[in-house]
Design a protein around this motif. Structure first.
Motif, PDB file in Angstrom:
ATOM      1  N   PRO A 101       0.806  -1.220   0.000  1.00  0.00           N
ATOM      2  CA  PRO A 101       0.000   0.000   0.000  1.00  0.00           C
ATOM      3  C   PRO A 101       0.841   1.273   0.000  1.00  0.00           C
ATOM      4  CG  PRO A 101      -0.773  -1.523   1.688  1.00  0.00           C
ATOM      5  CD  PRO A 101       0.474  -2.103   1.109  1.00  0.00           C
ATOM      6  N   PHE A 102       2.044   1.205   0.569  1.00  0.00           N
ATOM      7  CA  PHE A 102       2.883   2.400   0.633  1.00  0.00           C
ATOM      8  C   PHE A 102       3.623   2.664  -0.674  1.00  0.00           C
ATOM      9  CE2 PHE A 102       2.167   1.171   5.039  1.00  0.00           C
ATOM     10  CZ  PHE A 102       1.581   2.349   5.490  1.00  0.00           C
ATOM     11  N   ASP A 103       3.466   1.779  -1.670  1.00  0.00           N
ATOM     12  CA  ASP A 103       3.986   2.034  -3.008  1.00  0.00           C
ATOM     13  C   ASP A 103       2.964   2.776  -3.873  1.00  0.00           C
ATOM     14  OD1 ASP A 103       6.397   0.832  -2.440  1.00  0.00           O
ATOM     15  OD2 ASP A 103       5.812  -1.121  -3.265  1.00  0.00           O
ATOM     16  N   LEU A 104       1.754   2.950  -3.342  1.00  0.00           N
ATOM     17  CA  LEU A 104       0.711   3.679  -4.066  1.00  0.00           C
ATOM     18  C   LEU A 104       0.931   5.182  -3.880  1.00  0.00           C
ATOM     19  CD1 LEU A 104      -2.352   1.478  -3.090  1.00  0.00           C
ATOM     20  CD2 LEU A 104      -1.081   1.463  -5.243  1.00  0.00           C
ATOM     21  N   PRO A 105       0.336   6.007  -4.729  1.00  0.00           N
ATOM     22  CA  PRO A 105       0.520   7.459  -4.605  1.00  0.00           C
ATOM     23  C   PRO A 105       0.093   7.972  -3.223  1.00  0.00           C
ATOM     24  CG  PRO A 105      -0.602   6.920  -6.660  1.00  0.00           C
ATOM     25  CD  PRO A 105      -0.526   5.656  -5.867  1.00  0.00           C
ATOM     26  N   GLU A 106       0.854   8.913  -2.692  1.00  0.00           N
ATOM     27  CA  GLU A 106       0.593   9.461  -1.358  1.00  0.00           C
ATOM     28  C   GLU A 106      -0.792  10.103  -1.254  1.00  0.00           C
ATOM     29  OE1 GLU A 106       2.278  12.882   1.696  1.00  0.00           O
ATOM     30  OE2 GLU A 106       3.356  12.473  -0.153  1.00  0.00           O
ATOM     31  N   TRP A 107      -1.249  10.754  -2.329  1.00  0.00           N
ATOM     32  CA  TRP A 107      -2.519  11.463  -2.289  1.00  0.00           C
ATOM     33  C   TRP A 107      -3.686  10.536  -1.958  1.00  0.00           C
ATOM     34  CZ3 TRP A 107      -5.891   9.482  -5.824  1.00  0.00           C
ATOM     35  CH2 TRP A 107      -5.380   8.942  -7.009  1.00  0.00           C
ATOM     36  N   LEU A 108      -3.510   9.256  -2.192  1.00  0.00           N
ATOM     37  CA  LEU A 108      -4.576   8.290  -1.928  1.00  0.00           C
ATOM     38  C   LEU A 108      -4.944   8.241  -0.443  1.00  0.00           C
ATOM     39  CD1 LEU A 108      -6.343   6.244  -3.391  1.00  0.00           C
ATOM     40  CD2 LEU A 108      -4.549   4.562  -3.055  1.00  0.00           C
ATOM     41  N   GLY A 109      -3.978   8.489   0.434  1.00  0.00           N
ATOM     42  CA  GLY A 109      -4.242   8.424   1.862  1.00  0.00           C
ATOM     43  C   GLY A 109      -4.507   9.752   2.533  1.00  0.00           C
ATOM     44  N   VAL A 110      -4.351  10.855   1.789  1.00  0.00           N
ATOM     45  CA  VAL A 110      -4.483  12.167   2.444  1.00  0.00           C
ATOM     46  C   VAL A 110      -5.564  13.061   1.848  1.00  0.00           C
ATOM     47  CG1 VAL A 110      -2.093  12.169   3.248  1.00  0.00           C
ATOM     48  CG2 VAL A 110      -2.629  13.180   1.031  1.00  0.00           C
ATOM     49  N   ARG A 111      -6.063  12.728   0.679  1.00  0.00           N
ATOM     50  CA  ARG A 111      -7.069  13.577   0.033  1.00  0.00           C
ATOM     51  C   ARG A 111      -8.407  12.859  -0.042  1.00  0.00           C
ATOM     52  NH1 ARG A 111      -4.219  15.132  -5.378  1.00  0.00           N
ATOM     53  NH2 ARG A 111      -6.211  16.105  -5.804  1.00  0.00           N
ATOM     54  N   GLU A 112      -9.447  13.621  -0.348  1.00  0.00           N
ATOM     55  CA  GLU A 112     -10.740  13.005  -0.621  1.00  0.00           C
ATOM     56  C   GLU A 112     -10.685  12.399  -2.015  1.00  0.00           C
ATOM     57  OE1 GLU A 112     -14.077  15.555   0.044  1.00  0.00           O
ATOM     58  OE2 GLU A 112     -13.692  15.638   2.193  1.00  0.00           O
ATOM     59  N   ALA A 121      -6.679 -11.888   4.246  1.00  0.00           N
ATOM     60  CA  ALA A 121      -6.698 -10.435   4.430  1.00  0.00           C
ATOM     61  C   ALA A 121      -8.091  -9.973   4.860  1.00  0.00           C
ATOM     62  CB  ALA A 121      -6.274  -9.730   3.137  1.00  0.00           C
ATOM     63  N   TRP A 122      -9.121 -10.461   4.183  1.00  0.00           N
ATOM     64  CA  TRP A 122     -10.494 -10.046   4.474  1.00  0.00           C
ATOM     65  C   TRP A 122     -10.883 -10.437   5.899  1.00  0.00           C
ATOM     66  CZ3 TRP A 122     -12.981  -6.796   1.382  1.00  0.00           C
ATOM     67  CH2 TRP A 122     -14.327  -6.525   1.658  1.00  0.00           C
ATOM     68  N   ARG A 123     -10.508 -11.627   6.303  1.00  0.00           N
ATOM     69  CA  ARG A 123     -10.840 -12.101   7.654  1.00  0.00           C
ATOM     70  C   ARG A 123     -10.229 -11.213   8.730  1.00  0.00           C
ATOM     71  NH1 ARG A 123     -12.663 -16.861  10.056  1.00  0.00           N
ATOM     72  NH2 ARG A 123     -11.818 -17.216  12.122  1.00  0.00           N
ATOM     73  N   HIS A 124      -9.104 -10.581   8.404  1.00  0.00           N
ATOM     74  CA  HIS A 124      -8.416  -9.711   9.357  1.00  0.00           C
ATOM     75  C   HIS A 124      -8.747  -8.235   9.150  1.00  0.00           C
ATOM     76  CE1 HIS A 124      -6.171 -12.954  11.175  1.00  0.00           C
ATOM     77  NE2 HIS A 124      -5.917 -13.411   9.960  1.00  0.00           N
ATOM     78  N   GLY A 125      -9.843  -7.949   8.432  1.00  0.00           N
ATOM     79  CA  GLY A 125     -10.295  -6.571   8.248  1.00  0.00           C
ATOM     80  C   GLY A 125      -9.510  -5.794   7.213  1.00  0.00           C
ATOM     81  N   GLN A 126      -8.804  -6.508   6.344  1.00  0.00           N
ATOM     82  CA  GLN A 126      -7.980  -5.864   5.324  1.00  0.00           C
ATOM     83  C   GLN A 126      -8.485  -6.229   3.944  1.00  0.00           C
ATOM     84  OE1 GLN A 126      -4.159  -7.495   6.264  1.00  0.00           O
ATOM     85  NE2 GLN A 126      -4.000  -6.395   8.206  1.00  0.00           N
ATOM     86  N   VAL A 127      -7.859  -5.654   2.930  1.00  0.00           N
ATOM     87  CA  VAL A 127      -8.148  -6.001   1.543  1.00  0.00           C
ATOM     88  C   VAL A 127      -6.820  -6.299   0.864  1.00  0.00           C
ATOM     89  CG1 VAL A 127      -8.095  -3.605   0.676  1.00  0.00           C
ATOM     90  CG2 VAL A 127      -9.419  -5.337  -0.547  1.00  0.00           C
ATOM     91  N   LEU A 128      -6.805  -7.300  -0.005  1.00  0.00           N
ATOM     92  CA  LEU A 128      -5.592  -7.629  -0.749  1.00  0.00           C
ATOM     93  C   LEU A 128      -5.448  -6.676  -1.920  1.00  0.00           C
ATOM     94  CD1 LEU A 128      -3.194  -9.615  -1.107  1.00  0.00           C
ATOM     95  CD2 LEU A 128      -4.651 -10.867  -2.703  1.00  0.00           C
ATOM     96  N   LEU A 129      -4.350  -5.938  -1.940  1.00  0.00           N
ATOM     97  CA  LEU A 129      -4.024  -5.051  -3.060  1.00  0.00           C
ATOM     98  C   LEU A 129      -3.023  -5.777  -3.930  1.00  0.00           C
ATOM     99  CD1 LEU A 129      -3.853  -2.890  -0.306  1.00  0.00           C
ATOM    100  CD2 LEU A 129      -4.191  -1.478  -2.291  1.00  0.00           C
ATOM    101  N   GLY A 130      -3.250  -5.769  -5.229  1.00  0.00           N
ATOM    102  CA  GLY A 130      -2.321  -6.469  -6.090  1.00  0.00           C
ATOM    103  C   GLY A 130      -2.423  -6.069  -7.538  1.00  0.00           C
ATOM    104  N   ARG A 131      -1.553  -6.655  -8.315  1.00  0.00           N
ATOM    105  CA  ARG A 131      -1.582  -6.517  -9.767  1.00  0.00           C
ATOM    106  C   ARG A 131      -2.208  -7.785 -10.316  1.00  0.00           C
ATOM    107  NH1 ARG A 131      -1.022  -1.678 -11.557  1.00  0.00           N
ATOM    108  NH2 ARG A 131       0.464  -0.508 -10.350  1.00  0.00           N
ATOM    109  N   TYR A 132      -3.180  -7.591 -11.175  1.00  0.00           N
ATOM    110  CA  TYR A 132      -3.861  -8.704 -11.843  1.00  0.00           C
ATOM    111  C   TYR A 132      -3.720  -8.412 -13.319  1.00  0.00           C
ATOM    112  CZ  TYR A 132      -7.681 -12.014 -12.843  1.00  0.00           C
ATOM    113  OH  TYR A 132      -8.445 -13.067 -13.291  1.00  0.00           O
ATOM    114  N   GLY A 133      -2.794  -9.112 -13.958  1.00  0.00           N
ATOM    115  CA  GLY A 133      -2.419  -8.701 -15.300  1.00  0.00           C
ATOM    116  C   GLY A 133      -1.653  -7.400 -15.174  1.00  0.00           C
ATOM    117  N   ASP A 134      -2.077  -6.393 -15.895  1.00  0.00           N
ATOM    118  CA  ASP A 134      -1.383  -5.104 -15.819  1.00  0.00           C
ATOM    119  C   ASP A 134      -2.166  -4.047 -15.039  1.00  0.00           C
ATOM    120  OD1 ASP A 134      -3.420  -4.752 -17.617  1.00  0.00           O
ATOM    121  OD2 ASP A 134      -2.225  -3.704 -19.119  1.00  0.00           O
ATOM    122  N   ALA A 172      -5.636   0.816   4.699  1.00  0.00           N
ATOM    123  CA  ALA A 172      -4.373   0.241   4.229  1.00  0.00           C
ATOM    124  C   ALA A 172      -3.355   1.311   3.860  1.00  0.00           C
ATOM    125  CB  ALA A 172      -4.619  -0.675   3.032  1.00  0.00           C
ATOM    126  N   VAL A 173      -3.816   2.451   3.355  1.00  0.00           N
ATOM    127  CA  VAL A 173      -2.905   3.526   2.948  1.00  0.00           C
ATOM    128  C   VAL A 173      -2.769   4.599   4.018  1.00  0.00           C
ATOM    129  CG1 VAL A 173      -3.242   3.119   0.482  1.00  0.00           C
ATOM    130  CG2 VAL A 173      -4.700   4.783   1.670  1.00  0.00           C
TER     131      VAL A 173
END
Length: 136
Positions: free
Chosen positions: A11-22, A75-88, A114-115
């Motif tokens: 999750p920390f490889d995603l853009p920073e704005w995802l966790g701080v903006r609406e 991940a779901w059982r622990h209140g999280q979501v799996l973030l991943g690449r599926y294809g591209d 997560a972010v």
């Protein structure tokens, strides 16, 4: 038939704005389109392609491998979501075979946590139909 594995994304490889903006997740397809709903996350001029993937669809072939399904359920059982690449594409992988509004909102709340953001900063623009509608 070989299924496509989900490659984990930190999750920390995603853009920073995802966790701080609406942000708003926009469905590019209707929720009834099946196990994979194309979409994008938008905050002002920033856009991140992000699809929703229900990993338990198995007909006519499994949509992902057993390991990816197991990690998704854990991940779901622990209140999280799996973030991943599926294809591209970036995906939020969840248990099940499809989506409804509650599942989408729950998934986005888990992404926010997560972010390091607040679910209060997440919104969703959903499409109901089975196919993307073109604007006239």
């Amino acid at each position: 038939m070989e299924s496509t594995p989900i490659i984990d994304v930190d999750p920390f490889d995603l853009p920073e704005w995802l966790g701080v903006r609406e942000v708003v997740w926009h469905a590019d397809q209707g929720l009834r389109s099946g196990h994979l709903v194309a979409g994008r996350i938008v905050a002002g001029d920033d856009v991140l392609g992000c699809d929703l993937l229900a990993v338990d669809e198995a007909y006519p072939a499994p949509v992902t491998d057993d390991d990816s399904r197991l990690r998704t359920h854990q991940a779901w059982r622990h209140g999280q979501v799996l973030l991943g690449r599926y294809g591209d594409r970036l995906v939020l992988a969840v248990p099940g075979t499809g989506f409804d509004a509650d599942r989408v909102l729950d998934t986005l709340a888990r992404l926010a946590r997560a972010v390091g953001g607040s679910p209060d900063n997440m919104a969703a623009l959903l499409r109901i139909g089975a196919e993307r509608q073109t604007r006239r």
